[in-house]
Design a protein around this motif. Structure first.
Motif, PDB file in Angstrom:
ATOM      1  N   LEU A  58      -4.764 -45.103  21.855  1.00  0.00           N
ATOM      2  CA  LEU A  58      -5.868 -43.870  22.117  1.00  0.00           C
ATOM      3  C   LEU A  58      -5.639 -43.532  23.365  1.00  0.00           C
ATOM      4  CD1 LEU A  58      -8.972 -45.438  20.381  1.00  0.00           C
ATOM      5  CD2 LEU A  58      -7.968 -43.224  19.761  1.00  0.00           C
ATOM      6  N   LYS A  59      -5.478 -44.253  24.503  1.00  0.00           N
ATOM      7  CA  LYS A  59      -5.616 -44.088  25.760  1.00  0.00           C
ATOM      8  C   LYS A  59      -4.319 -43.035  26.043  1.00  0.00           C
ATOM      9  CE  LYS A  59      -6.087 -45.469  30.368  1.00  0.00           C
ATOM     10  NZ  LYS A  59      -6.242 -46.554  31.306  1.00  0.00           N
ATOM     11  N   LEU A 117     -13.247 -43.873  17.240  1.00  0.00           N
ATOM     12  CA  LEU A 117     -13.440 -43.707  18.884  1.00  0.00           C
ATOM     13  C   LEU A 117     -13.203 -42.355  19.330  1.00  0.00           C
ATOM     14  CD1 LEU A 117     -12.371 -47.097  20.431  1.00  0.00           C
ATOM     15  CD2 LEU A 117     -14.408 -45.682  21.130  1.00  0.00           C
ATOM     16  N   ARG A 118     -12.074 -41.724  18.506  1.00  0.00           N
ATOM     17  CA  ARG A 118     -11.712 -40.430  18.899  1.00  0.00           C
ATOM     18  C   ARG A 118     -12.552 -39.332  18.335  1.00  0.00           C
ATOM     19  NH1 ARG A 118      -7.330 -40.301  15.082  1.00  0.00           N
ATOM     20  NH2 ARG A 118      -5.958 -41.353  16.566  1.00  0.00           N
ATOM     21  N   ASP A 119     -13.115 -39.632  17.129  1.00  0.00           N
ATOM     22  CA  ASP A 119     -13.949 -38.829  16.566  1.00  0.00           C
ATOM     23  C   ASP A 119     -15.428 -38.685  17.327  1.00  0.00           C
ATOM     24  OD1 ASP A 119     -12.033 -37.949  14.810  1.00  0.00           O
ATOM     25  OD2 ASP A 119     -12.843 -39.016  13.140  1.00  0.00           O
ATOM     26  N   GLY A 120     -15.863 -39.487  18.298  1.00  0.00           N
ATOM     27  CA  GLY A 120     -16.790 -39.459  19.157  1.00  0.00           C
ATOM     28  C   GLY A 120     -18.034 -40.351  17.978  1.00  0.00           C
ATOM     29  N   GLU A 121     -17.531 -40.912  16.969  1.00  0.00           N
ATOM     30  CA  GLU A 121     -18.706 -41.582  16.032  1.00  0.00           C
ATOM     31  C   GLU A 121     -19.430 -42.748  16.921  1.00  0.00           C
ATOM     32  OE1 GLU A 121     -19.511 -40.995  12.443  1.00  0.00           O
ATOM     33  OE2 GLU A 121     -19.256 -39.173  13.331  1.00  0.00           O
ATOM     34  N   SER A 137     -10.128 -48.046  13.366  1.00  0.00           N
ATOM     35  CA  SER A 137     -10.836 -48.110  14.477  1.00  0.00           C
ATOM     36  C   SER A 137     -10.513 -46.954  15.628  1.00  0.00           C
ATOM     37  CB  SER A 137     -10.309 -49.351  15.315  1.00  0.00           C
ATOM     38  OG  SER A 137      -8.969 -49.490  15.626  1.00  0.00           O
ATOM     39  N   GLN A 138      -9.219 -46.452  15.531  1.00  0.00           N
ATOM     40  CA  GLN A 138      -8.974 -45.239  16.312  1.00  0.00           C
ATOM     41  C   GLN A 138      -9.777 -44.154  16.276  1.00  0.00           C
ATOM     42  OE1 GLN A 138      -4.453 -46.342  15.574  1.00  0.00           O
ATOM     43  NE2 GLN A 138      -4.373 -44.654  17.281  1.00  0.00           N
ATOM     44  N   SER A 139      -9.856 -43.837  14.802  1.00  0.00           N
ATOM     45  CA  SER A 139     -10.508 -42.526  14.631  1.00  0.00           C
ATOM     46  C   SER A 139     -11.961 -42.389  14.879  1.00  0.00           C
ATOM     47  CB  SER A 139     -10.262 -42.075  13.080  1.00  0.00           C
ATOM     48  OG  SER A 139     -10.797 -43.061  12.234  1.00  0.00           O
TER      49      SER A 139
END
Lengths: 260, 275, 351
Positions: C241-242, C223-227, C219-221
């Motif tokens: 993440l924040k 959001l982080r990767d902009g998917e 779930s983190q990746s």
């Protein structure tokens, strides 16, 4: 002898490049400066290699997996080759039935076997032991060996072996002198698949291991599940380098032998 | 001919199979008729449950795509390996073997890096001006198939290559000598001789792809549900052990039937590797 | 290293086929200590160290006993296998409302002994017959600030015109059904009994834009990767993440679902009643705050609120001001509806 056409060779090399594509990603990812699996952002870092080499947890997992994979692949190659040769010579309905039976371990979804194994091992006291994992990996690796060695045997001329027998060699001698040299490539690839099968096997291990058995896939799963730990990329790169080095050494030795 | 001694050769493997596999397995497959209650209720789901039907259809579709692609592409590689000079052949072998050392988990994440929306492949294609917006390469059956074909290729190539190497090169040369074109010699002589290798590899690859779990989960984005994941869910989360073990039993029966039909079609000797 | 490997080799025959040989080397551990060892099973990773730091030392001090961690993941399947094989190796398992629903209905759990475990030290809604809250967590909405201007509402999650881009949800009906209903206008205190049809219909409106996650790291990746431009995930992962350098992710508790992490005790657990003593020992509010600062897991004990440092209040899911804007998961509803709802949800996703 003339080789295949240029188009065919081009296709073959494209497929090989496709096979190597993930390696081209895993290498830079293993050098990432980020705390999770990703391409490096600012600089290259060897921290995950250091983690691998300094962490007792990772080392213990590598040793456990090495032991399990070597022993289980050894068992699978010996028993699987014997089985394939026996079926080859029998060549009857029994042989067909045995070979079909040997495929069951790759047909059944692993989690179902793991569930059965849990109940079975609970009675035998084999839960969370390396012996338990080795037996499970050996029996699930046999199909690869049987299929590949059988395929190899289908290219072997049975008269060769019969000739050896008619010259007075017993089945063991005939097998060692005539069949095994011919089957070497098939046994090697079967053994390789058996090793990799164990080296990469997660479902059985997660189900029957507890606090003691912590193989490499379980360690990687633990890291990736929680935080996409890039150490597993470093493991992959080290293995690739190691096996590439061995393969190239083999190439070099053969080339030298052919020259002299 | 005295082949009596060979009858004993499969015994150790059979013993291990029975003791370490079939005994625990048969206990667990019995659950399919006892849980949640005695009877064949779980097997009725095969015809009554639309979600099981869909999972099986997805699985069959992806497995056939994967096995076909792996066999066709793998055949080309195996053929070139057989025909190449020894040094080139070994180089190709290195290329085929190296990916095996990258765990399935690491490989799946490599595909994510390559195929996602802002991934390497889309960036390269967009940078080259070949596409205007990112292609949907992941989180669908395409992404899952790419990952599975990649995993299956070595398992298709090695058995075919080791079988082709056992074929007598003099046969091809003879065909050429008798005036056949290269394509004719291949089609009339090499291809039929290499078929047992293709069948062996095909059986391995097809059956092996049925059991894929990690790749569809990580590359399918929740959209691609194959039977291994479905069974795992029944057993690990929902505790519907009857449903999970019923599906396993059905898979064994389906593969058994497939092998039986195959052996009828190509002759049992070709399948068992016997001559 | 060699020492460790020696230990590994010894595992080869732990009371197994080579039992005779192994028994000797394991004899010391067979001697029963006065206080039996309590084995606590969780999901591995960073939680191993955090649980160890927060609870193992204090338990040893207060009871003289030993609390041991096993990170192999207490799935429902494995718990059932253990209990049915009468070979239970865990005393406490880190489970949740859906685990409770499947396990308790099949009679696989021991009841929580509330004469030992203090019911006043736990949020009343999260103290059940067969499970008791050990920490709290939330399912929350997070978004990519480069693509979302200002603070989005739950309804914006389904507005693809206003906020383009994919949406991320968990591959689990738990909390996702609640959040879809909240986005569709159901008040947070009127969710149960839930209208699953309505929630699925809501998801149907954005079906082609949905991506799902299985593990927290995933779930983190995404959001982080902009998917994805928005996603529903655990507040612990949103917090991580924040906190990342140059993070573009923001989140809040509004419209989220407050859920309990539950201790459940498999029937026939090895340490017997001692497991309840261990649960009681872990009810200490100060140690629960340690877990909050290490992992973001909120204290189960309401008395911990005054002890929560100011900088951690914004991430404590059970902190009164945060709990007020979230719905509270209803275990009774899950007890009756989990299996069919989960299947329905997965069918919808893969259809």
């Amino acid at each position: 002898m003339e080789g295949p056409g240029r188009g065919i060779r081009g296709t073959a090399w494209t497929v090989i490049l496709f096979l190597l594509l993930p390696l081209a990603v895993v290498l830079p990812v293993s050098l990432t400066d980020q705390p999770y699996l990703s391409l490096p952002l600012h600089t290259l870092s060897l921290q995950y290699y250091a983690n691998l080499l300094h962490s007792a947890d990772w080392q213990s997992s590598i040793l456990q997996s090495l032991l399990v994979a070597c022993v289980s692949a050894g068992i699978a190659v010996i028993l699987g080759t014997l089985c394939a040769i026996g079926c080859w010579r029998m060549g009857d309905h029994w042989a067909k039935a045995i070979q079909a039976l040997m495929l069951i371990p790759i047909v059944v979804p692993t989690i179902v076997y793991a569930l059965g194994l849990y109940r079975f091992y609970a009675q035998l006291g084999l839960l969370d032991t390396l012996l338990g994992i080795i037996l499970a990996h050996a029996v699930t690796a046999i199909p690869y060996v049987v299929v590949i060695v059988s395929t190899g045997l289908s290219g072997v001329d049975a008269r060769l072996e019969q000739a050896a027998r008619s010259l007075g060699a017993g089945p063991i001698v005939a097998m060692r002198r005539v069949l095994l040299p011919l089957l070497r490539p098939a046994m090697l690839s079967g053994g390789l698949f058996a090793f990799v099968h164990s080296w990469d096997e997660l479902v059985i291990v997660l189900f029957i291991a507890g606090r003691r058995v912590f193989t490499l896939p379980r360690r990687m799963w633990d890291g990736i599940n929680d935080k996409l730990d890039p150490t597993l990329a470093a493991v992959a790169v080290l293995l690739v380098i190691l096996s590439a080095a061995l393969l190239f050494l083999d190439l070099w030795l053969r080339a030298r032998r052919e020259q002299t | 001919m005295n082949s009596g001694a060979y009858r004993w050769f499969p015994i150790p493997a059979l013993l291990l199979l029975v003791l370490a596999y079939l005994v625990p397995l048969s206990q667990v497959l019995m659950i399919s008729v006892t849980d949640p209650e005695l009877g064949l209720g779980n097997y009725a789901l095969l015809v009554t449950s639309p979600s099981i039907a869909r999972v099986l259809a997805t699985t069959a579709r992806i497995c056939v795509i994967t096995a076909t692609a792996a066999l066709v592409l793998g055949y080309v590689v195996a053929y070139c390996m057989t025909q190449a000079r020894p040094a080139v052949r070994r180089l190709m072998l290195v290329g085929v073997l190296l990916p095996l050392w990258v765990s399935v988990l690491a490989r799946s994440f490599a595909w994510v890096t390559l195929l996602r929306r802002e991934g390497v492949v889309n960036s390269v294609l967009m940078g080259a001006g070949l596409i205007q917006s990112p292609l949907p390469l992941m989180w669908n059956e395409f992404g899952v198939s790419v990952g599975m074909i990649h995993t299956m290729l070595p398992y298709a190539i090695l058995p075919m290559a080791s079988h082709m190497r056992g074929l007598d090169p003099a046969l091809m040369a003879a065909a050429r000598g008798m005036g056949a074109s290269r394509a004719q010699a291949f089609r009339r002589v090499f291809l039929p001789l290499s078929l047992p290798g293709v069948i062996g590899a095909g059986v391995l690859v097809l059956i092996f792809s049925l059991g894929f779990y990690v790749t569809p989960v990580l590359l399918g984005g929740g959209r691609v549900r194959m039977v291994a994941e479905y069974i795992s869910l029944q057993i690990q989360e929902l505790l519907q052990w009857g449903t999970g073990t019923m599906l396993a039993t059905a898979l064994i029966a389906a593969i058994g039937l497939l092998l039986f039909l195959l052996s009828r079609a190509v002759g049992l000797r070709a399948l068992s590797g016997a001559r | 290293m060699t020492q460790e490997f020696g230990d590994d080799l010894r595992l080869l025959g732990r009371r197994g086929l080579l039992g005779g040989v192994a028994a000797a080397s394991f004899a010391p551990s067979l001697v029963r200590a006065a206080v039996p060892e309590v084995v606590m099973c969780n999901w591995g990773g960073d939680a191993m160290k955090a649980f160890n730091d927060a609870f193992v030392g204090p338990y040893a001090t207060s009871t003289g006993g030993k609390l041991v961690l096993d990170g192999s993941g207490p799935t429902n399947g494995k718990i059932r296998a253990m209990v049915e094989a009468k070979n239970v190796s865990w005393d406490l398992c880190d489970s949740g409302v859906t685990g409770l629903a499947e396990l308790a209905t099949r009679n696989l759990l021991a009841p929580i002994d509330y004469t030992v475990v203090d019911k006043s030290k736990v949020e009343p809604a999260f103290a059940y017959e067969y499970g008791v809250c050990n920490y709290m967590f939330s399912s929350v909405m997070a978004w990519d600030t480069t693509r979302v201007k200002g603070t989005p509402t739950m309804a914006d999650f389904f507005d693809l015109k206003k906020i383009p881009g994919k949406r991320m949800i968990r591959k689990d009906s738990q909390a996702m059904i609640e959040m879809a209903l909240v986005a569709d206008g159901v008040p947070i205190d009127k969710l149960y009994p839930m209208d699953v049809d309505r929630a699925i219909a809501k998801f149907q409106t954005i079906k082609d834009s949905i991506l799902t996650w299985d593990t927290g790291a995933q779930s983190q990746s995404l959001l982080r990767d902009g998917e994805v431009s928005m996603g529903w995930l655990w507040h612990t992962r949103a917090t991580l993440l924040k906190r990342e350098p140059n993070s573009k992710i923001d989140w809040n508790f509004t419209g989220g679902v407050l859920q309990p992490g539950l201790w459940v005790v498999p029937k026939g657990n090895p340490a017997g009643k001692q497991a309840m003593m261990a649960i009681a020992s872990m009810q200490d509010p100060a140690n629960q705050v340690k877990l909050l600062s290490a992992l973001g897991n909120g204290p189960a004990n309401p008395k911990a609120a005054p002890l929560v440092p100011e900088d951690l209040r914004s991430i404590d899911p059970g902190y009164p001001s945060n709990a007020a804007v979230q719905s509270l998961i209803n275990a009774d509803w899950y007890h009756d509806n989990h299996g069919k709802t989960f299947k329905r949800f997965l069918d919808f996703l893969s259809a």
